[in-house]
Write a protein that holds these residues in place. Sequence first.
Motif, PDB file in Angstrom:
ATOM      1  N   ASN A 324      -2.495 -10.690  -0.082  1.00  0.00           N
ATOM      2  CA  ASN A 324      -1.748  -9.862   1.153  1.00  0.00           C
ATOM      3  C   ASN A 324      -2.631 -10.365   2.185  1.00  0.00           C
ATOM      4  O   ASN A 324      -2.255 -10.565   3.500  1.00  0.00           O
ATOM      5  N   SER A 325      -3.934 -10.459   2.423  1.00  0.00           N
ATOM      6  CA  SER A 325      -4.906 -10.731   3.599  1.00  0.00           C
ATOM      7  C   SER A 325      -4.377 -12.043   4.013  1.00  0.00           C
ATOM      8  O   SER A 325      -4.176 -12.193   5.421  1.00  0.00           O
ATOM      9  N   LEU A 326      -4.314 -13.234   3.144  1.00  0.00           N
ATOM     10  CA  LEU A 326      -3.853 -14.648   3.620  1.00  0.00           C
ATOM     11  C   LEU A 326      -2.597 -14.558   4.205  1.00  0.00           C
ATOM     12  O   LEU A 326      -2.208 -15.225   5.216  1.00  0.00           O
ATOM     13  N   VAL A 327      -1.560 -13.985   3.443  1.00  0.00           N
ATOM     14  CA  VAL A 327      -0.128 -14.198   3.865  1.00  0.00           C
ATOM     15  C   VAL A 327      -0.020 -13.371   5.518  1.00  0.00           C
ATOM     16  O   VAL A 327       0.873 -13.834   6.031  1.00  0.00           O
ATOM     17  N   ASN A 328      -0.912 -12.473   5.424  1.00  0.00           N
ATOM     18  CA  ASN A 328      -0.714 -11.651   6.974  1.00  0.00           C
ATOM     19  C   ASN A 328      -1.405 -12.604   8.129  1.00  0.00           C
ATOM     20  O   ASN A 328      -1.439 -11.700   9.193  1.00  0.00           O
ATOM     21  N   SER A 329      -2.042 -13.515   7.816  1.00  0.00           N
ATOM     22  CA  SER A 329      -3.047 -14.075   8.650  1.00  0.00           C
ATOM     23  C   SER A 329      -2.013 -15.367   9.638  1.00  0.00           C
ATOM     24  O   SER A 329      -1.771 -16.202   8.691  1.00  0.00           O
ATOM     25  N   PRO A 330      -2.190 -15.452  10.832  1.00  0.00           N
ATOM     26  CA  PRO A 330      -1.415 -16.469  11.363  1.00  0.00           C
ATOM     27  C   PRO A 330      -2.045 -17.676  11.170  1.00  0.00           C
ATOM     28  O   PRO A 330      -1.566 -18.859  10.971  1.00  0.00           O
ATOM     29  N   ALA A 331      -3.564 -17.774  11.095  1.00  0.00           N
ATOM     30  CA  ALA A 331      -4.087 -18.911  10.775  1.00  0.00           C
ATOM     31  C   ALA A 331      -3.666 -19.723   9.558  1.00  0.00           C
ATOM     32  O   ALA A 331      -3.570 -20.963   9.209  1.00  0.00           O
ATOM     33  N   PHE A 332      -3.569 -18.760   8.488  1.00  0.00           N
ATOM     34  CA  PHE A 332      -3.314 -19.326   6.985  1.00  0.00           C
ATOM     35  C   PHE A 332      -1.975 -19.736   7.286  1.00  0.00           C
ATOM     36  O   PHE A 332      -1.441 -20.814   6.350  1.00  0.00           O
ATOM     37  N   ALA A 333      -1.047 -19.213   7.825  1.00  0.00           N
ATOM     38  CA  ALA A 333       0.340 -19.809   7.921  1.00  0.00           C
ATOM     39  C   ALA A 333       0.410 -21.248   8.462  1.00  0.00           C
ATOM     40  O   ALA A 333       1.603 -22.106   8.284  1.00  0.00           O
ATOM     41  N   LYS A 334      -0.519 -21.528   9.128  1.00  0.00           N
ATOM     42  CA  LYS A 334      -0.459 -23.016   9.709  1.00  0.00           C
ATOM     43  C   LYS A 334      -1.082 -24.088   8.795  1.00  0.00           C
ATOM     44  O   LYS A 334      -1.067 -25.269   8.956  1.00  0.00           O
ATOM     45  N   CYS A 491       7.382  -0.758   2.309  1.00  0.00           N
ATOM     46  CA  CYS A 491       7.571   0.171   3.411  1.00  0.00           C
ATOM     47  C   CYS A 491       6.990  -0.553   4.543  1.00  0.00           C
ATOM     48  O   CYS A 491       6.163  -0.728   4.801  1.00  0.00           O
ATOM     49  N   PRO A 492       8.061  -0.607   5.681  1.00  0.00           N
ATOM     50  CA  PRO A 492       7.510  -1.446   6.901  1.00  0.00           C
ATOM     51  C   PRO A 492       6.318  -0.646   7.384  1.00  0.00           C
ATOM     52  O   PRO A 492       6.327   0.812   7.710  1.00  0.00           O
ATOM     53  N   GLY A 493       5.517  -1.279   8.091  1.00  0.00           N
ATOM     54  CA  GLY A 493       4.262  -0.504   8.748  1.00  0.00           C
ATOM     55  C   GLY A 493       3.070  -0.543   7.699  1.00  0.00           C
ATOM     56  O   GLY A 493       2.022  -0.021   8.325  1.00  0.00           O
ATOM     57  N   VAL A 494       3.066  -0.696   6.351  1.00  0.00           N
ATOM     58  CA  VAL A 494       2.359  -0.559   5.267  1.00  0.00           C
ATOM     59  C   VAL A 494       1.466  -1.714   4.962  1.00  0.00           C
ATOM     60  O   VAL A 494       2.297  -2.691   4.983  1.00  0.00           O
ATOM     61  N   LEU A 495       0.040  -1.896   5.184  1.00  0.00           N
ATOM     62  CA  LEU A 495      -0.655  -2.827   4.842  1.00  0.00           C
ATOM     63  C   LEU A 495      -1.040  -2.985   3.527  1.00  0.00           C
ATOM     64  O   LEU A 495      -0.981  -3.709   2.503  1.00  0.00           O
ATOM     65  N   GLU A 496      -1.745  -1.720   3.072  1.00  0.00           N
ATOM     66  CA  GLU A 496      -2.278  -1.400   1.711  1.00  0.00           C
ATOM     67  C   GLU A 496      -2.075   0.034   1.437  1.00  0.00           C
ATOM     68  O   GLU A 496      -2.035   0.740   2.137  1.00  0.00           O
ATOM     69  N   CYS A 497      -2.035   0.364  -0.123  1.00  0.00           N
ATOM     70  CA  CYS A 497      -1.679   1.600  -0.432  1.00  0.00           C
ATOM     71  C   CYS A 497      -2.252   1.757  -1.864  1.00  0.00           C
ATOM     72  O   CYS A 497      -2.699   0.823  -2.530  1.00  0.00           O
ATOM     73  N   ALA A 498      -2.592   3.078  -2.039  1.00  0.00           N
ATOM     74  CA  ALA A 498      -3.218   3.349  -3.484  1.00  0.00           C
ATOM     75  C   ALA A 498      -2.584   5.039  -3.758  1.00  0.00           C
ATOM     76  O   ALA A 498      -2.599   5.578  -2.721  1.00  0.00           O
ATOM     77  N   PHE A 514      -2.523   7.275  -0.582  1.00  0.00           N
ATOM     78  CA  PHE A 514      -3.660   6.687   0.437  1.00  0.00           C
ATOM     79  C   PHE A 514      -2.898   5.501   1.136  1.00  0.00           C
ATOM     80  O   PHE A 514      -2.532   4.562   0.412  1.00  0.00           O
ATOM     81  N   ILE A 515      -2.992   5.368   2.398  1.00  0.00           N
ATOM     82  CA  ILE A 515      -2.368   4.210   3.024  1.00  0.00           C
ATOM     83  C   ILE A 515      -3.319   3.569   4.059  1.00  0.00           C
ATOM     84  O   ILE A 515      -4.135   4.206   5.029  1.00  0.00           O
ATOM     85  N   VAL A 516      -3.414   2.231   4.339  1.00  0.00           N
ATOM     86  CA  VAL A 516      -3.966   1.511   5.292  1.00  0.00           C
ATOM     87  C   VAL A 516      -2.636   0.908   6.013  1.00  0.00           C
ATOM     88  O   VAL A 516      -1.990   0.310   5.478  1.00  0.00           O
ATOM     89  N   LYS A 517      -2.713   1.342   7.324  1.00  0.00           N
ATOM     90  CA  LYS A 517      -1.470   0.840   8.281  1.00  0.00           C
ATOM     91  C   LYS A 517      -1.779  -0.435   8.871  1.00  0.00           C
ATOM     92  O   LYS A 517      -2.784  -0.772   8.953  1.00  0.00           O
ATOM     93  N   SER A 543       1.315  14.590  -0.635  1.00  0.00           N
ATOM     94  CA  SER A 543       0.448  14.522   0.371  1.00  0.00           C
ATOM     95  C   SER A 543       0.137  13.080   0.724  1.00  0.00           C
ATOM     96  O   SER A 543       0.067  12.026  -0.038  1.00  0.00           O
ATOM     97  N   ILE A 544       0.136  12.940   1.877  1.00  0.00           N
ATOM     98  CA  ILE A 544      -0.489  11.512   2.411  1.00  0.00           C
ATOM     99  C   ILE A 544      -1.453  11.324   3.407  1.00  0.00           C
ATOM    100  O   ILE A 544      -1.723  12.129   4.204  1.00  0.00           O
ATOM    101  N   VAL A 545      -2.603  10.298   3.026  1.00  0.00           N
ATOM    102  CA  VAL A 545      -3.866  10.160   3.741  1.00  0.00           C
ATOM    103  C   VAL A 545      -3.910   8.852   4.166  1.00  0.00           C
ATOM    104  O   VAL A 545      -3.891   7.910   3.571  1.00  0.00           O
ATOM    105  N   PHE A 546      -4.063   8.619   5.659  1.00  0.00           N
ATOM    106  CA  PHE A 546      -4.186   7.436   6.179  1.00  0.00           C
ATOM    107  C   PHE A 546      -5.501   7.146   6.332  1.00  0.00           C
ATOM    108  O   PHE A 546      -6.479   7.849   6.873  1.00  0.00           O
ATOM    109  N   ARG A 547      -5.825   5.794   5.985  1.00  0.00           N
ATOM    110  CA  ARG A 547      -7.488   5.536   5.857  1.00  0.00           C
ATOM    111  C   ARG A 547      -7.623   4.312   6.529  1.00  0.00           C
ATOM    112  O   ARG A 547      -6.527   3.316   6.526  1.00  0.00           O
ATOM    113  N   ASP A 548      -8.710   3.813   6.998  1.00  0.00           N
ATOM    114  CA  ASP A 548      -8.918   2.681   7.784  1.00  0.00           C
ATOM    115  C   ASP A 548      -9.050   1.331   6.716  1.00  0.00           C
ATOM    116  O   ASP A 548      -8.876   0.405   7.068  1.00  0.00           O
ATOM    117  N   ALA A 549      -9.521   1.973   5.558  1.00  0.00           N
ATOM    118  CA  ALA A 549      -9.877   0.906   4.400  1.00  0.00           C
ATOM    119  C   ALA A 549      -9.747   1.669   2.948  1.00  0.00           C
ATOM    120  O   ALA A 549      -9.819   2.852   3.036  1.00  0.00           O
TER     121      ALA A 549
END
Length: 566
Positions: A324-334, A491-498, A514-517, A543-549
């Motif tokens: 997930n981290s790699l595929v969302n990296s512009p540098a990796f896409a190159k 879901c659009p706008g979701v980076l990670e979830c648990a 739990f969601i990281v946006k 319930s939904i909780v937004f977290r930084d990580a």
Amino acid sequence: MENAAGLEPKWWLKHYPAGVAHEIDLSRYASLPAMADEAFSKFCDNPAFTCMDKTLRYGEVDVLSTALAAWFQSKGLARGARIALMMPNILQYPVAIIAVLRAGYVVVNVNPLYTPRELEHQLTDSGCEAIVILENFATTLEAILPKTKIKHVILASVGDLLGFPKDMITNFVVRRVKKAVPKFSMHGSVWFNDCISAGRSLPFSKPNLCADDIAFLQYTGGTTGVSKGAVLVHSNIYGNALIAEAWLQPALNDASKGTLNEPMVIVCALPMYHIFALVSCMWMAIKTGGHNILIPNPRDLEGMIATIGKQKFNVLPAVNTMFNSLVNSPAFAKLDFSGLRISNGGGMAVQRAVADKWLGLTHTPIVEGYGLTETSSGATCNEIMSTVYSGDVGMPMPSTEISIRDDAENEVPVGQSGEICIRGPQVMRGYWQRPDETANAMTKDGFFKSGDIGIMLPNGHVKIVDRKKDMILVSGFNVYPNEIEDVVASCPGVLECAVVGVPDEKTGEAVRLFIVKKDPALTDAAVMDYCRKNLTGYKCPKSIVFRDALPKSNVGKILRRELRDK
């Protein structure tokens, strides 16, 4: 003869891909050093491990590991003594692993980010008498050393094996500029390079090792309880390397991508102290003459991408969070993905949204497999030439049996859920000095009870429903976090979830998400609306909780237990 579910034994073999052997030959080797010796002879001049632009060839690994093995033997350690290795993915690590095994000892891999409490537990439980540790983590050892049986401390520095003058420059930067080595005092310790130098002039006695000798005490991640040492013998590890080699054949011989004339290049970003990388990167490469690109710090995504972009790579094993981290990296896409043949996913469920993005970018599917520490990693895997996301973990691999059992250990019919049980050459001999837990983990007919709930599909594939402990009971209905997480991840706008279950007065338990946006503008109302459109009512989060990580293990697995505890 039919089994309890009315099917022929290993009936899934009729669905096997062409070119994949049904069984492996465990008699090919007597031990892991025997397999390594074959590689040292056959691939002597081939690159084996590269880290920080320094490459060790197979012949060099042979010489270095023999010297270190001789040094260990000179200390009078009895055969079978346990030696801990506490390092990230640096050149010293594979050299030390091979040295310990060659000398007739047992490797105890240790997470270098352990706290003193965690390190003390593993060293005392295993009874380690020596440790090879990167100096960056020496303060952790210093805090608990008197409470252990450790007699010999070998200190490694990042610059070891990089050659002059790069070794001196690297160590200066690590110690003085980055200040990454906290002050410590370790009386009687010796330096890794000094051990190598001394060992070159010491006699080495080749022990008569056999397939059933213990090779590793591989400690479980502790995500479901107290960390336990899985007893893995030599044949467990080389058996799984042979299984992986057999399963990869269709991709390695893929005519559409041309003949793979050069050694297979493997991106080893997963830590080698984890069973996934230990087998899928290190030992599988040794068996096939492959070349591992070692990534010491995969959290440094920019540095990792820069490193792997220096050459074409053929194999990239990872967990969902890393993909997930790699595929969302512009540098990796190159990067150039023309050499990529195998993207192997494991360790946690691969989410459809991530798999789809990966395939779109790299044109190589994530082939999801399944295994545990107790099964030396791999037990099942999707066909290596898959082109679509299946949502399951594939078929039992060669020489491996999967049985789905109920709580009374009876096999259930195809399509019915039960505990995934595994039998094969890769299954551990038990938990170190825990006979009761070993007995509880095995069926009467020798299957390991994984603790995972799954279904055997009509095509011979296994679909994991969830861990027993992670299942949520909402008003009498079983809710499995993996299913909800898979939906929310798209879901659009979701980076990670648990997802975890929390107590609820009305329904017994309720779903907490739990969601990281990825998109800062994402709202809980938008997520809830998306869930309602894609999930039955009782599966929707209350319930939904937004977290930084999200909390993760050092291999990148999201720790639901920590979310529950908090």
